[in-house]
Scaffold this motif. Sequence first.
Motif, PDB file in Angstrom:
ATOM      1  N   UNK A 160      -8.370   0.812  -8.780  1.00 30.27           N
ATOM      2  CA  UNK A 160      -6.929   0.981  -8.608  1.00 30.27           C
ATOM      3  C   UNK A 160      -6.485   1.394  -7.223  1.00 30.27           C
ATOM      4  N   UNK A 161      -7.384   1.381  -6.236  1.00 33.18           N
ATOM      5  CA  UNK A 161      -6.991   1.704  -4.861  1.00 33.18           C
ATOM      6  C   UNK A 161      -6.350   0.468  -4.238  1.00 33.18           C
ATOM      7  N   UNK A 162      -5.075   0.510  -3.876  1.00 30.37           N
ATOM      8  CA  UNK A 162      -4.410  -0.671  -3.281  1.00 30.37           C
ATOM      9  C   UNK A 162      -4.875  -0.882  -1.842  1.00 30.37           C
ATOM     10  N   UNK A 163      -5.782  -1.836  -1.665  1.00 29.76           N
ATOM     11  CA  UNK A 163      -6.397  -2.021  -0.361  1.00 29.76           C
ATOM     12  C   UNK A 163      -5.410  -2.363   0.734  1.00 29.76           C
ATOM     13  N   UNK A 164      -4.452  -3.242   0.457  1.00 29.26           N
ATOM     14  CA  UNK A 164      -3.498  -3.661   1.478  1.00 29.26           C
ATOM     15  C   UNK A 164      -2.720  -2.478   2.034  1.00 29.26           C
ATOM     16  N   UNK A 165      -2.219  -1.644   1.150  1.00 31.04           N
ATOM     17  CA  UNK A 165      -1.390  -0.502   1.576  1.00 31.04           C
ATOM     18  C   UNK A 165      -2.191   0.447   2.464  1.00 31.04           C
ATOM     19  N   UNK A 166      -3.413   0.773   2.048  1.00 30.74           N
ATOM     20  CA  UNK A 166      -4.173   1.771   2.796  1.00 30.74           C
ATOM     21  C   UNK A 166      -4.781   1.201   4.079  1.00 30.74           C
ATOM     22  N   UNK A 167      -5.061  -0.087   4.109  1.00 30.13           N
ATOM     23  CA  UNK A 167      -5.509  -0.689   5.356  1.00 30.13           C
ATOM     24  C   UNK A 167      -4.396  -0.673   6.403  1.00 30.13           C
ATOM     25  N   UNK A 168      -3.172  -1.049   5.972  1.00 30.59           N
ATOM     26  CA  UNK A 168      -2.046  -1.011   6.905  1.00 30.59           C
ATOM     27  C   UNK A 168      -1.779   0.407   7.383  1.00 30.59           C
ATOM     28  N   UNK A 169      -1.926   1.365   6.484  1.00 29.66           N
ATOM     29  CA  UNK A 169      -1.738   2.765   6.874  1.00 29.66           C
ATOM     30  C   UNK A 169      -2.797   3.197   7.880  1.00 29.66           C
ATOM     31  N   UNK A 170      -4.036   2.712   7.712  1.00 29.59           N
ATOM     32  CA  UNK A 170      -5.094   3.032   8.671  1.00 29.59           C
ATOM     33  C   UNK A 170      -4.761   2.464  10.044  1.00 29.59           C
ATOM     34  N   UNK A 171      -4.299   1.208  10.090  1.00 31.33           N
ATOM     35  CA  UNK A 171      -3.921   0.619  11.372  1.00 31.33           C
ATOM     36  C   UNK A 171      -2.751   1.385  12.001  1.00 31.33           C
ATOM     37  N   UNK A 172      -1.787   1.784  11.179  1.00 31.82           N
ATOM     38  CA  UNK A 172      -0.628   2.513  11.705  1.00 31.82           C
ATOM     39  C   UNK A 172      -1.043   3.865  12.264  1.00 31.82           C
ATOM     40  N   UNK A 173      -1.872   4.600  11.530  1.00 34.04           N
ATOM     41  CA  UNK A 173      -2.322   5.917  12.007  1.00 34.04           C
ATOM     42  C   UNK A 173      -3.160   5.780  13.272  1.00 34.04           C
ATOM     43  N   UNK A 174      -4.041   4.794  13.288  1.00 37.24           N
ATOM     44  CA  UNK A 174      -4.848   4.551  14.484  1.00 37.24           C
ATOM     45  C   UNK A 174      -3.958   4.191  15.668  1.00 37.24           C
ATOM     46  N   UNK A 175      -2.962   3.323  15.429  1.00 42.12           N
ATOM     47  CA  UNK A 175      -2.042   2.954  16.489  1.00 42.12           C
ATOM     48  C   UNK A 175      -1.248   4.137  17.009  1.00 42.12           C
ATOM     49  N   UNK A 176      -0.847   5.046  16.100  1.00 37.54           N
ATOM     50  CA  UNK A 176      -0.084   6.230  16.517  1.00 37.54           C
ATOM     51  C   UNK A 176      -0.910   7.075  17.485  1.00 37.54           C
ATOM     52  N   UNK A 177      -2.162   7.335  17.149  1.00 33.58           N
ATOM     53  CA  UNK A 177      -3.020   8.132  18.030  1.00 33.58           C
ATOM     54  C   UNK A 177      -3.193   7.422  19.369  1.00 33.58           C
ATOM     55  N   UNK A 178      -3.457   6.098  19.339  1.00 34.23           N
ATOM     56  CA  UNK A 178      -3.604   5.362  20.585  1.00 34.23           C
ATOM     57  C   UNK A 178      -2.348   5.414  21.434  1.00 34.23           C
ATOM     58  N   UNK A 179      -1.172   5.314  20.811  1.00 37.21           N
ATOM     59  CA  UNK A 179       0.076   5.370  21.561  1.00 37.21           C
ATOM     60  C   UNK A 179       0.330   6.724  22.187  1.00 37.21           C
ATOM     61  N   UNK A 180       0.059   7.805  21.437  1.00 42.40           N
ATOM     62  CA  UNK A 180       0.248   9.159  21.971  1.00 42.40           C
ATOM     63  C   UNK A 180      -0.666   9.385  23.175  1.00 42.40           C
TER      64      UNK A 180
END
Length: 667
Positions: free
Chosen positions: A548-568
């Motif tokens: 029941x882990x929604x892969x699409x949602x959590x993969x996009x969240x991983x990319x977003x969090x990674x992008x946030x750190x890279x941007x900062x």
Amino acid sequence: MLYFEQLLVNGLMLGAVYALAAVAYTLVYGVVKLVNFAFGELFMLGAFITLSLMAPEISLLGHVVPMPGLSFHAAAPLAIAAVAALGALIDRVAYRPLRNAPRLAPLITSIAVSVLLQSLAQTVWGPGSLRFPDTPLSQIPAVHLGQVSISGSNLVVICAALVAMAGLQCFVRFSSLGRAMRAAAQDTTAACLVGIPVNRIIGLAFVLGSGCAAIAGILYAQAFEFASPTMGFTPGLKALTAAVLGGIGSVPGAAVGGLFLGIAESLCAGFLPNGAVYQDALSFILLVLLLLVRPQGILGKKEMNSHARGSLITAKARKRASMVTAPLRAMDRLFASRFFDSWTFRLLVLACSIAAGLLVQSDYWLSIMIVVLVYGMLASGLNIVVGFAGLLDLGFVAFWAVGSYFTSIVFIDVLQKQFGIDVDSVWWLLYANLILGGALAAVCGAILGYPTLRVRGDYLAIMTLGFGEIIRVVATNWVSLTNGPMGIRGIPSPSLFGYEIGDSRSLYFFALALTVVLLFCIGRVVRSFVGRAWVALREDEDAAQAMGVPGTRYKLLAYACSGFVGGVVGVFYAHFQQYISPASFSLFENILILMLIVLGGLGTMIGPFIGAAIWIVFLQLSLKVPFVNSYPESRYILLGAMLIALMLFRPSGVAAKARLRLVMEGV
């Protein structure tokens, strides 16, 4: 119409080289499922060895050495044989011991071999370009087909590439060794059970692939009349793109992909506005668009676009050389202890970091410490996607670039040049930009991450590589916005209530404070349900989705969090350096950041900083070695050798036992 036909001929010549090099990739990938990044350097060595054998004398290691002065017809076969033998040696020493290692280890090893060979070439032949000698091929008269002229050398390139690919396809299809290669590619275990010597077959694939890479390099060098240590980088990337376009693992697909890519680049350069400057981005745009429609490539099989079962980083590996790994076992006991995971240990590390900033008096070493923190933070951002979510990302530098260019454009192009505002008077905007730049990069991460959800495994890594290269090419050529290769200068140093944080000590404490905040936020997310979902997807995506882990949602969240750190980090980096350019955000930088987290330990909080500290300090101390001081490029030879040794003896990284206890290891 004549113009179109001439462009078509030029595209066929370039496509033939790409296709032949793409076959080198696809031969090995089809058998052992390894994207061998070192083929670009084997491409380069084919040209350099041929050049050296043909010259009466040549400068090696800064000394003029007499050479045999062979003819091209003698030098080229010897160079091809030497490169083929080198490919077999690399497989035997570096790749064969990693057959059962974590899936990331062979990829990192291939990158390390690439770095080692390129640095070795720069050390031996020098970092500059050498003129490739005239060959009998250049004396062949041009052929005229109507009003279209094909130079003799270009015709030879096209014909030689087509003959080599056709011969290789016949070998794979009809010979007994070719049938054994196809059997090993289809099912390695079954091939072993029926008596096929799989390791020898894989070695043969490396020999043939390396020979093809050498032929492509020789043809490329004689067509463009030069050889340089970095000449294999761009054609290597294009060949890899061509292999994926055609369907990696398929020899005909590699040929079709290479020819298609070469023709598309030639037509782009000839017909599109500024097409010549954007043709490098075209190949990656075509790659992304095709993989969105047909993820397996033109002639690839659907099963090639699949992720391997099991974790990217925790597969069982053979235990090797206990005496070599003995010092690491002492570190394991520390990282595995409860004390390491306590707040007491974290506060102790913070206190030591503060004390170091106060006690170190040298501005030079303070600057080195800042660089360690910057690369540690960048590696921590990439670690979210690769280490925790198990998604191999080779385009992370794009987020770093977004943050850096965002704050630079706001301060320099908008406030200073457009409105004439004194940027020192709006010091507080830096702190807003840390959040805004991170948020913009997070949005870019989600946008760029969405198309990658249709691809799996190595296709995912190659697609993210394409995104990163597109951003770099755009930053290089959008001169009106980014100032192109010249970069943006005069970015103000950080300030706080009018006090300029410009000296090394103040910048170090600024970087340390930013590191503490980012690590606290990453730690909270990783220890939450989100982090556990990432780890579940990393360990076994199919099982996680079945639970029941929604892969699409959590993969996009991983990319977003990674992008946030890279941007900062990008925002801080721009103000720390006070200058940025596209050269700071190359694929090599992304590979270096990936190697740092592998060196320190994927999926750990401290690993990225251990890797950054080892690498940055090693770069400085190695200059004290007389040979390295005379040949600075040789530092990267040592880096490559160090990474290969690490993958052989410790593929999980130095601080592997520090991996967060989010999985039931050893239970």
